[in-house]
Write a protein that holds these residues in place. Structure first.
Motif, PDB file in Angstrom:
ATOM      1  N   THR A  76     -12.620  -0.589 -23.097  1.00  0.00           N
ATOM      2  CA  THR A  76     -13.212   0.100 -24.244  1.00  0.00           C
ATOM      3  C   THR A  76     -13.470  -0.848 -25.403  1.00  0.00           C
ATOM      4  O   THR A  76     -14.503  -0.788 -26.063  1.00  0.00           O
ATOM      5  CB  THR A  76     -12.301   1.252 -24.704  1.00  0.00           C
ATOM      6  N   VAL A 105     -16.297   8.026 -29.834  1.00  0.00           N
ATOM      7  CA  VAL A 105     -16.851   9.345 -29.530  1.00  0.00           C
ATOM      8  C   VAL A 105     -18.182   9.531 -30.250  1.00  0.00           C
ATOM      9  O   VAL A 105     -18.281   9.309 -31.463  1.00  0.00           O
ATOM     10  CB  VAL A 105     -15.889  10.466 -29.937  1.00  0.00           C
ATOM     11  N   CYS A 153     -17.563  10.508 -24.648  1.00  0.00           N
ATOM     12  CA  CYS A 153     -16.766   9.303 -24.861  1.00  0.00           C
ATOM     13  C   CYS A 153     -16.775   8.505 -23.566  1.00  0.00           C
ATOM     14  O   CYS A 153     -16.369   9.009 -22.514  1.00  0.00           O
ATOM     15  CB  CYS A 153     -15.338   9.681 -25.254  1.00  0.00           C
ATOM     16  N   TRP A 176     -10.947  15.250 -30.487  1.00  0.00           N
ATOM     17  CA  TRP A 176     -12.253  14.762 -30.929  1.00  0.00           C
ATOM     18  C   TRP A 176     -13.391  15.665 -30.471  1.00  0.00           C
ATOM     19  O   TRP A 176     -14.561  15.302 -30.512  1.00  0.00           O
ATOM     20  CB  TRP A 176     -12.489  13.324 -30.492  1.00  0.00           C
TER      21      TRP A 176
END
Length: 378
Positions: free
Chosen positions: A50, A143, A162, A364
């Motif tokens: 990520t 996100v 995401c 989220w």
């Protein structure tokens, strides 16, 4: 005022990746794979990628937000989103929703990735009756929230997603978490849709493709569809499945009775077969929908938001397009450092980030603050 005009002058909008561009790519797989392997030599299988930072040489000259938006506002003249509501019969509407989902599958350039959006970054574009607004609502995890509305057919689409990339040794698997919902307000129907994953294969043949399963379900009509995207793996080739193949079905939810078989290739044509009558119908032709795509144009420069992706990353994109890698690297570093400074300031003051266009519901997950997306200056 002069500084603001100078910034606006450098707004950079690039062409969406079209079907025919794959044949013309200047980035050969052999060169790209060597660069990628050198970057990943110290990364262990299963590692979360990520926060992995790419050099500008491996970046597309656009943000991930622009890539998301292009899936909806960039099409070759056919309003497939509007068709989802225009059809009179429920089964025809579901088939149109299936077609629209297939049209969102776009070729991916192997070895190149868009910029990771900074928090608060936006992308706002209109094309015909379709208005799209995307906002980066979180950075950790990354996100993105998207809302698209169709003015004529009163359609609302919400995506919250995401990307979670994982290194698997011979390939990188990118899982897409979140939700996709389409509301046909005039029909009082809601379609819940799941998202496929992206598989970037390094060996034996480097390539990137969509894989996995897409489920579409409408409780109001008691109808659902299931699409299986076939990845380009050795096992699938042994089964006789071609690259980018789609197989699936349309069924009645309550009984499980199959109504249609779905088959084809998403970069060519996809057909449905009526199980009862045997009738065949082409529901999607990629050449008619995702070829010859054009970049957005600026309609009103003064109304472009300062958070617009094409403005935030303009210096980086210009450096990449001109192959001025030092300029691109310094500009990218400046964008990322500005984000880190903003985070430090919020932490020091105890403030939390509040998205402008979406309300955070839980964790989220988000909902749009506005009923419809306004017309965009792009």
């Amino acid at each position: 005022m002069a500084d603001e005009q100078e910034i606006r002058r450098h707004l950079v909008l690039t062409k969406p990746f079209s079907l025919e561009d794959e044949k013309d790519s200047e980035h050969t797989a052999s060169n790209v794979i060597r660069r990628i392997l050198s970057l990943l030599k110290n990364v262990r299988p299963g590692s979360d990628l990520t926060n992995f930072q790419l050099p500008p040489q491996l970046n597309l000259p656009k943000s991930q937000l622009q890539c998301y938006g292009e899936m909806i506002y960039s099409f070759n003249g056919q309003d497939l989103l509007g068709e989802c509501s225009r059809r009179e019969l429920p089964i025809e509407r579901l088939k149109s929703v299936v077609t629209w989902n297939i049209s969102k599958l776009r070729p991916v350039i192997f070895g190149q990735a868009p910029y990771n959006p900074v928090i608060g970054e936006t992308h706002h574009v209109s094309n015909g009756p379709i208005n799209v607004l995307i906002e980066q609502v979180s950075h950790h995890p990354p996100v993105s929230a998207l809302q698209a509305t169709h003015e004529k057919e009163d359609i609302d689409v919400t995506w919250i997603q995401c990307f979670i990339p994982k290194f698997r040794g011979a390939y990188v698997e990118i899982e897409v978490k979140g939700k996709r919902v389409m509301k046909l307000r005039r029909r009082k129907e809601t379609y819940d849709m799941t998202q496929p994953r992206l598989v970037i294969r390094l060996l034996p043949v480097p390539r990137a493709d969509w894989a996995g399963k897409i489920k579409i379900k409408c409780p109001e009509t008691d109808l659902e569809a299931e699409l299986h995207l076939i990845s380009d793996s050795f096992i699938e080739r042994l089964k006789g499945n071609n690259n980018r193949s789609i197989k699936g079905k349309i069924s009645q939810s309550s009984s499980g009775n199959k109504l249609y078989d779905i088959f084809g290739q998403w970069d060519r044509t996809v057909m449905v077969k009526n199980v009862k009558t045997g009738e065949l119908e082409v529901i999607y032709n990629a050449n008619e929908n995702i070829s010859g795509l054009k970049p957005p144009t600026v309609k009103n420069l003064q109304e472009v938001m300062k958070t617009e992706s094409a403005m935030v990353w303009s210096e980086v994109s210009e450096g990449i397009l001109k192959k001025d890698w030092e300029r691109a690297r310094e500009a990218k570093k400046a964008v990322e450092e500005k984000q880190r400074e903003s985070l430090k300031e919020r932490e020091a003051s105890g403030e939390s980030w509040i998205p402008k266009y979406f309300s955070v519901v839980k964790d989220w997950d988000c909902i749009p603050r506005q009923h419809v997306v306004p017309r965009a200056p792009l």
